[in-house]
Design an enzyme around this catalytic site. Structure first.
Site, short mmCIF file in Angstrom:
data_model
loop_
_atom_site.label_atom_id
_atom_site.label_comp_id
_atom_site.label_asym_id
_atom_site.label_seq_id
_atom_site.Cartn_x
_atom_site.Cartn_y
_atom_site.Cartn_z
N LEU A 151 19.08 -9.21 -27.14
CA LEU A 151 19.17 -10.40 -26.11
C LEU A 151 20.43 -10.32 -25.28
CD1 LEU A 151 21.58 -12.49 -27.22
CD2 LEU A 151 19.60 -12.86 -28.84
N ARG A 152 20.47 -10.76 -23.99
CA ARG A 152 21.68 -10.92 -23.32
C ARG A 152 22.28 -12.49 -23.38
NH1 ARG A 152 18.75 -9.89 -17.85
NH2 ARG A 152 17.29 -10.95 -19.17
N CYS A 258 29.91 -7.17 -26.04
CA CYS A 258 29.18 -5.90 -26.71
C CYS A 258 29.46 -4.65 -26.06
CB CYS A 258 27.76 -6.29 -26.82
SG CYS A 258 27.33 -7.35 -27.97
N1 NAI Z 1 26.53 -11.72 -28.30
C1 NAI Z 1 25.35 -10.98 -27.89
O1 NAI Z 1 24.77 -11.03 -26.75
C2 NAI Z 1 24.57 -9.90 -28.88
C3 NAI Z 1 25.27 -9.62 -30.02
N2 NAI Z 1 24.66 -8.58 -30.96
C4 NAI Z 1 25.56 -8.16 -32.11
O2 NAI Z 1 25.20 -9.48 -33.12
C5 NAI Z 1 26.37 -9.34 -34.07
C6 NAI Z 1 26.69 -10.96 -34.00
O3 NAI Z 1 27.17 -11.27 -32.47
P1 NAI Z 1 27.21 -12.78 -31.99
O4 NAI Z 1 26.35 -13.55 -32.36
O5 NAI Z 1 27.58 -12.66 -30.45
O6 NAI Z 1 28.85 -13.08 -32.84
P2 NAI Z 1 29.51 -14.66 -32.82
O7 NAI Z 1 30.87 -14.35 -33.01
O8 NAI Z 1 28.98 -15.18 -31.76
O9 NAI Z 1 28.86 -15.32 -33.96
C7 NAI Z 1 29.27 -14.87 -35.31
C8 NAI Z 1 29.01 -15.94 -36.34
O10 NAI Z 1 29.09 -15.54 -37.68
C9 NAI Z 1 29.71 -16.31 -38.64
N3 NAI Z 1 30.35 -15.71 -39.54
C10 NAI Z 1 31.46 -14.92 -39.73
N4 NAI Z 1 31.73 -14.56 -40.92
C11 NAI Z 1 30.75 -15.07 -41.56
C12 NAI Z 1 30.36 -14.89 -42.99
N5 NAI Z 1 31.23 -14.23 -44.09
N6 NAI Z 1 29.32 -15.55 -43.59
C13 NAI Z 1 28.45 -16.12 -42.69
N7 NAI Z 1 28.75 -16.37 -41.36
C14 NAI Z 1 29.92 -15.90 -40.75
C15 NAI Z 1 30.94 -16.98 -37.42
O11 NAI Z 1 31.41 -18.15 -37.95
C16 NAI Z 1 29.96 -16.98 -36.31
O12 NAI Z 1 29.16 -18.27 -36.16
C17 NAI Z 1 27.50 -8.52 -33.61
O13 NAI Z 1 27.21 -7.24 -34.26
C18 NAI Z 1 26.89 -8.08 -32.08
O14 NAI Z 1 27.34 -6.77 -31.71
C19 NAI Z 1 23.81 -8.10 -30.63
C20 NAI Z 1 22.87 -8.31 -29.61
C21 NAI Z 1 23.44 -9.31 -28.47
O1 UGA Z 2 24.27 -5.74 -27.44
C1 UGA Z 2 24.66 -6.84 -26.85
O2 UGA Z 2 25.14 -7.84 -27.31
C2 UGA Z 2 24.06 -7.14 -25.45
O3 UGA Z 2 24.85 -6.33 -24.51
C3 UGA Z 2 24.32 -6.56 -23.02
O4 UGA Z 2 24.34 -7.98 -22.82
P1 UGA Z 2 25.52 -8.90 -22.45
O5 UGA Z 2 26.87 -8.44 -23.08
O6 UGA Z 2 24.97 -10.29 -22.70
O7 UGA Z 2 25.89 -8.94 -20.76
P2 UGA Z 2 25.07 -7.95 -19.74
O8 UGA Z 2 24.28 -8.80 -18.90
O9 UGA Z 2 24.50 -6.77 -20.12
O10 UGA Z 2 26.34 -7.44 -18.79
C4 UGA Z 2 27.34 -6.77 -19.32
C5 UGA Z 2 28.39 -6.55 -18.25
O11 UGA Z 2 27.96 -5.83 -17.25
C6 UGA Z 2 28.16 -6.46 -15.92
N1 UGA Z 2 26.99 -6.20 -15.15
C7 UGA Z 2 25.60 -6.21 -15.50
C8 UGA Z 2 24.61 -5.65 -14.45
C9 UGA Z 2 24.95 -5.30 -13.34
O12 UGA Z 2 24.04 -4.73 -12.30
N2 UGA Z 2 26.25 -5.19 -13.07
C10 UGA Z 2 27.41 -5.46 -13.77
O13 UGA Z 2 28.62 -5.34 -13.34
C11 UGA Z 2 28.15 -7.91 -16.03
O14 UGA Z 2 28.79 -8.60 -15.27
C12 UGA Z 2 28.73 -7.94 -17.58
O15 UGA Z 2 30.23 -7.72 -17.63
C13 UGA Z 2 23.09 -5.92 -23.10
O16 UGA Z 2 22.69 -6.01 -21.66
C14 UGA Z 2 22.07 -6.74 -24.13
O17 UGA Z 2 20.72 -5.93 -24.11
C15 UGA Z 2 22.65 -6.61 -25.42
O18 UGA Z 2 21.81 -7.01 -26.33
#
Ligand code: NAI
Ligand code: UGA
Length: 430
Positions: A151-152, A258
């Protein structure tokens, strides 16, 4: 297939979206977190992150009795069928993914996981982590599955419910199939594979996206030097279905929570197995240069020096549609501008009232950001910036210059208001 007892550990962007969406698909979900305040807010249906549709899903889930929030994980998992780990895996000191939280949760729950339960890593973790967790948990009656999330931010709910694909990897086929079945209603193509391959898909995909962007930013620079127009060039490239229109927008460099950490982590993993990866190294270093390049554009637009120069900034979040500042290219550009002596006044529609922790003044209106500035610099592509009253902006600015690091604005609209426009990979206008 429904009404599985699911526990989601971590209620951030990924965990909360996963919990609320799985509840909306009919499952019974308990979300746990270590942040007591967050758990209390979520239990009241209050969602503090900016994700369209998420608060509604959380409130519906609570009202339907399918979604609840608890503090701590050990108590929550006792009768779980599936436990999703959605905790942070930040960049560690050597660039690799820091697995401390993932491992500490695994330790916390290993003795209380019920027999037959499946432990799923949805956090982004390096190849080999599932195998390591299997050892750490040390329970032959508990399977470990990798189910990376794609997801983004800003469209998390939409992306979760409309995935391009579901990837589930495990060395225990039956467990992988049970996890894949949770998503059956979404009708998405499903890749069932071994754990290492599933973990690799996530890094390979994010690093490919980062490489695509660094490539496009380099082509934009070449366009500038050769007199071509990047907007026409990417349109011409994007109609090729093998390339596609998505992820071809040049900008101040890619950022967010990410892509930067995942590119660094894959590089570190490659180094660990003595694989030379100059392509990925160049992707990362080109991204750092891109931020410097945006600063050079602003310096140029301001006549060669930023010392004591007031600049208005539009946007600070890492992209539009989110309130997330983690590894934001806009913040990095702002930091570099401040280091050159510029006085910064910024507006970001996602950040009302918050202080991003930089030497800048945050205002609640774009015209106040423009007031008395030597140039207005657009750093994040918020939709509402397109429809600003440019005549009013021109009146507020001290010099009629707009630097658009995202090619987001209509140069002709600015020219009609007496402003000059400087973008990326395009000829300046006005
Ligand atoms: N943010 C994104 O768009 C995406 C993130 N990911 C991956 O998913 C993972 C999580 O990312 P986010 O959701 O962005 O992180 P986040 O920082 O938004 O949320 C993490 C949550 O985990 C909680 N937490 C921390 N330590 C904990 C523990 N010991 N037990 C229970 N909860 C705990 C925190 O309080 C927080 O609510 C990372 O590995 C990231 O790379 C994957 C795809 C998309
Ligand atoms: O692993 C993750 O956390 C996620 O990382 C990205 O999602 P996200 O970090 O939400 O942001 P993106 O929409 O991918 O943008 C990333 C960066 O690239 C830049 N970007 C994106 C697209 C584009 O055409 N040009 C550009 O400069 C954005 O401004 C931003 O700074 C990936 O798109 C997701 O598929 C993935 O799940």
């Amino acid at each position: 297939m429904f009404a599985r007892r699911i526990v989601v550990v971590g209620t951030g962007y990924v965990g909360l979206t996963t919990g609320a969406c799985l509840a909306s698909l009919g499952h019974r979900v308990v979300c746990s977190d270590v942040n007591a305040e967050k758990v209390a807010q979520l239990s009241r249906g209050e969602v503090r992150i900016h994700e369209p549709g998420l608060a509604e899903l959380v409130q519906e889930g609570i009202a339907a009795g399918r979604l609840e929030f608890v503090l701590g994980s050990a108590g929550a998992v006792a009768d779980a069928e599936v436990v999703f780990l959605c905790v942070p895996t930040p960049m560690g000191s050597g660039g690799g993914a820091d697995l401390a939280v993932v491992e500490s949760v695994a330790r916390e729950v290993r003795e209380v996981l019920p027999t037959g339960c499946v432990l799923v890593t949805k956090s982004t973790v390096p190849v080999g982590t599932s195998a390591r967790l299997r050892e750490l948990v040390g329970r032959p009656d508990v399977a470990v599955v990798s189910n990376p999330e794609f997801l983004r931010e800003g469209s998390a709910v939409h992306d979760f419910l409309n995935p391009d694909r579901i990837v589930v990897g495990s060395d225990t086929q039956d467990a992988a199939e049970r996890v894949a079945a949770l998503y059956a209603r979404l009708g998405a193509p499903t890749v069932l594979t071994d754990a290492a391959s599933a973990e690799m898909v996530k890094y390979a995909a994010n690093c490919f996206l980062a490489t695509k962007l660094s490539y496009v930013n380099a082509i934009a620079e070449l366009c500038e030097r050769l007199g071509a127009d990047i907007t026409d060039v990417t349109e011409g490239m994007g109609y090729d279905r093998r390339i596609g229109q998505a992820f071809l927008q040049p900008g101040p460099g890619w950022g967010g929570s990410c892509l930067p950490k995942d590119t660094a982590a894959l590089l570190q993993v490659a180094e660990a197995v003595e694989f030379d990866f100059p392509l990925l190294q160049a992707t990362i270093s080109a991204n750092a240069r891109q931020r410097e390049r945006m600063v050079a554009k602003v310096v140029d637009a301001c006549g060669g020096s930023l010392d004591g120069v007031r600049l208005g900034l539009l946007g600070l979040t890492f992209k539009a549609g989110t309130d997330d500042l983690r590894d934001s290219p806009a913040l990095e550009v702002a930091r570099l501008l401040a280091a050159r002596g510029a006085e910064l006044v910024a507006f970001d529609p996602g950040l009302r009232g918050d202080e991003p922790g930089l030497p800048l003044t945050l205002v609640d209106d774009p015209y106040r950001a423009a007031k008395g500035a030597a140039a207005l610099v657009l750093l994040t592509e918020w939709q509402e910036f397109r429809t600003l009253d440019w005549t009013r902006v021109a009146q507020e600015l001290e010099a009629p210059v707009v630097v658009d690091t995202r090619n987001h604005l209509d140069p002709d609209a600015l020219r009609r208001a007496g402003l000059s426009w400087r973008g990326v990979g395009r000829t300046p206008v006005g």
